[in-house]
Scaffold this motif. Structure first.
Motif, short mmCIF file in Angstrom:
data_model
loop_
_atom_site.label_atom_id
_atom_site.label_comp_id
_atom_site.label_asym_id
_atom_site.label_seq_id
_atom_site.Cartn_x
_atom_site.Cartn_y
_atom_site.Cartn_z
N PRO A 1 0.82 -1.21 0.00
CA PRO A 1 0.00 0.00 0.00
C PRO A 1 0.86 1.26 0.00
O PRO A 1 2.03 1.24 0.39
N ILE A 2 0.27 2.35 -0.45
CA ILE A 2 0.98 3.63 -0.55
C ILE A 2 1.63 4.03 0.77
O ILE A 2 2.76 4.50 0.80
N ASN A 3 0.93 3.83 1.88
CA ASN A 3 1.48 4.26 3.18
C ASN A 3 2.59 3.34 3.69
O ASN A 3 3.09 3.52 4.79
N ASP A 4 2.99 2.36 2.88
CA ASP A 4 4.11 1.49 3.24
C ASP A 4 5.45 2.17 2.94
O ASP A 4 6.48 1.77 3.45
N TYR A 5 5.43 3.23 2.15
CA TYR A 5 6.64 3.94 1.74
C TYR A 5 6.75 5.27 2.48
O TYR A 5 5.75 5.91 2.77
N ARG B 1 10.77 1.50 2.67
CA ARG B 1 9.50 0.79 2.78
C ARG B 1 9.43 0.14 4.15
O ARG B 1 10.42 -0.44 4.62
N LYS B 2 8.28 0.22 4.80
CA LYS B 2 8.11 -0.31 6.15
C LYS B 2 8.10 -1.83 6.18
O LYS B 2 8.69 -2.43 7.07
N SER B 3 7.38 -2.47 5.24
CA SER B 3 7.16 -3.91 5.31
C SER B 3 8.45 -4.71 5.14
O SER B 3 8.67 -5.69 5.84
N ASN B 4 9.29 -4.32 4.22
CA ASN B 4 10.61 -4.95 4.03
C ASN B 4 11.46 -4.01 3.19
O ASN B 4 10.94 -3.17 2.47
N PRO B 5 12.77 -4.13 3.26
CA PRO B 5 13.64 -3.20 2.53
C PRO B 5 13.40 -3.25 1.02
O PRO B 5 13.04 -4.29 0.47
N LEU C 1 4.79 3.59 -9.98
CA LEU C 1 4.46 2.26 -9.48
C LEU C 1 3.00 1.92 -9.78
O LEU C 1 2.68 0.81 -10.21
N LEU C 2 2.13 2.88 -9.59
CA LEU C 2 0.70 2.69 -9.88
C LEU C 2 0.49 2.42 -11.36
O LEU C 2 -0.27 1.53 -11.74
#
Length: 71
Positions: free
Chosen positions: A5-9, A29-33, A64-65
């Protein structure tokens, strides 16, 4: 963007060097590098680096979108 999702960056700024101070931005990025480093440097202030970093993030997310829509 089904995978991230957008808020992951997000953008961070940091000061580099001693004299004169130079600032840089980096998209993370929050979820993984991310697989690559996306940075910009040589800014004279945190404000300038943050502004440029946010613009780079907006451009990245837009691209990206577009890529996701092509799939």
């Amino acid at each position: 963007m089904a995978t991230h999702p957008i808020n992951d960056y997000y953008v961070i700024t940091s000061r580099r060097g001693e004299h004169p101070d130079r600032w840089s931005w980096e998209i993370r990025r929050k979820s993984n590098p991310l697989g690559i480093k996306m940075i910009g440097d040589g800014f004279q202030s945190d404000t300038a680096a943050r502004f440029a970093g946010r613009q780079a993030l907006a451009d990245f997310l837009s691209d990206l979108l577009k890529e996701e829509k092509r799939k």
